[in-house]
Design a protein around this motif. Structure first.
Motif, short mmCIF file in Angstrom:
data_model
loop_
_atom_site.label_atom_id
_atom_site.label_comp_id
_atom_site.label_asym_id
_atom_site.label_seq_id
_atom_site.Cartn_x
_atom_site.Cartn_y
_atom_site.Cartn_z
N GLN A 21 0.72 -1.16 -0.03
CA GLN A 21 -0.05 0.05 0.03
C GLN A 21 0.98 1.28 -0.19
O GLN A 21 0.70 2.28 -0.56
N ARG A 22 1.96 1.20 0.72
CA ARG A 22 2.58 2.52 0.61
C ARG A 22 3.35 2.65 -0.57
O ARG A 22 3.78 3.78 -1.00
N GLU A 23 3.71 1.51 -1.15
CA GLU A 23 4.25 1.89 -2.46
C GLU A 23 3.31 2.20 -3.37
O GLU A 23 3.72 3.11 -4.48
N ILE A 24 2.24 1.86 -3.52
CA ILE A 24 1.00 2.40 -4.41
C ILE A 24 0.98 3.99 -4.17
O ILE A 24 0.99 4.65 -5.19
N ILE A 25 1.00 4.32 -2.85
CA ILE A 25 1.04 5.75 -2.43
C ILE A 25 2.08 6.53 -3.22
O ILE A 25 2.00 7.70 -3.71
N ASN A 26 3.31 5.97 -2.69
CA ASN A 26 4.58 6.75 -3.21
C ASN A 26 4.50 6.57 -4.77
O ASN A 26 5.27 7.77 -5.24
N GLN A 27 3.99 5.73 -5.43
CA GLN A 27 3.94 5.73 -6.91
C GLN A 27 3.37 7.02 -7.43
O GLN A 27 3.49 7.77 -8.25
N ALA A 28 1.97 7.16 -6.81
CA ALA A 28 1.17 8.25 -7.05
C ALA A 28 1.80 9.56 -6.70
O ALA A 28 1.38 10.41 -7.64
N LYS A 29 2.23 9.74 -5.65
CA LYS A 29 3.20 11.07 -5.51
C LYS A 29 4.11 11.28 -6.42
O LYS A 29 3.83 12.57 -6.67
N GLY A 30 4.77 10.18 -6.74
CA GLY A 30 5.92 10.27 -7.78
C GLY A 30 5.30 11.13 -9.19
O GLY A 30 5.97 11.98 -9.80
N LEU A 31 4.28 10.39 -9.55
CA LEU A 31 3.52 10.72 -10.65
C LEU A 31 3.15 12.13 -10.92
O LEU A 31 3.46 12.89 -11.38
N LEU A 32 2.55 12.47 -9.46
CA LEU A 32 2.35 13.98 -9.38
C LEU A 32 3.25 14.84 -9.41
O LEU A 32 2.96 15.96 -9.73
N MET A 33 4.09 14.42 -8.68
CA MET A 33 5.70 15.39 -8.50
C MET A 33 6.18 15.54 -9.84
O MET A 33 6.34 16.50 -10.07
#
Length: 182
Positions: free
Chosen positions: A132-144
């Motif tokens: 779950q943390r990895e999914i959130i980090n991927q989404a944050k990375g994409l937004l960044m």
């Protein structure tokens, strides 16, 4: 910290209520006379309480409630006949004329409930599994990457959208990954 916004159509009433709250040890973030001004402050906050009257110059209390995220509570101060039929979820009512003791105790009860919810959310965040943390980090990375956000801005964006849509952060992150990957 408590995010309290006082909204009444008459500035004197709003100021008097703010003064009562401040003397009782509460921090009042803002005093406004319109629902639109109050909602402007709400957009910058994660949670809080709006103390308001039944009818404002630009909207009714129920209109404000409709625009509030679930993390906000509304304390309605109005004559009991205005809300005698019951109040919707997220609204607590105090009858007029108001007693300082009732106002202070009701607000403290609301804030205590909000602190418990906030603590539960933090504990749930700590208990996320690595996937779950990895999914959130991927989404944050994409937004960044796509929107030029900092990590903090991307995290806040996920939180805000999650609260606004009533979904978990995981579901919001998955939606962002799906939408932005197409």
């Amino acid at each position: 910290m408590s995010n309290i916004i006082v909204v009444f159509p008459k500035k004197e009433i709003a100021t008097n209520i703010r003064n009562i709250l401040v003397r009782s040890g509460f921090d009042v973030l803002a005093v406004t006379t319109t629902g639109a001004q109050a909602l402007h402050y709400v957009d910058t906050l994660d949670d809080g309480v709006i103390v308001c009257g039944y009818r404002l110059s630009d909207m009714m209390y129920s209109d404000i409630r409709d625009y509030l995220p679930d993390s906000f509570q509304l304390l309605l101060i109005a004559s009991a006949d205005k809300w005698g039929d019951g109040l919707e979820e997220g609204v607590v009512g105090l009858p007029m004329p108001i007693k300082v003791y009732d106002l202070v105790n009701t607000l403290e009860m609301i804030l205590q409930t909000m602190r418990r919810r906030r603590k539960k959310r933090r504990e749930a965040l700590k208990n996320r599994d690595p996937k779950q943390r990895e999914i959130i980090n991927q989404a944050k990375g994409l937004l960044m990457e796509r929107n030029g956000m900092t990590e903090e801005e991307a995290h806040r964006y996920l939180q805000k959208n999650s609260m606004d849509t009533g979904t978990s952060m995981i579901e919001t992150a998955q939606m962002i990954l799906t939408i932005m990957s197409e």
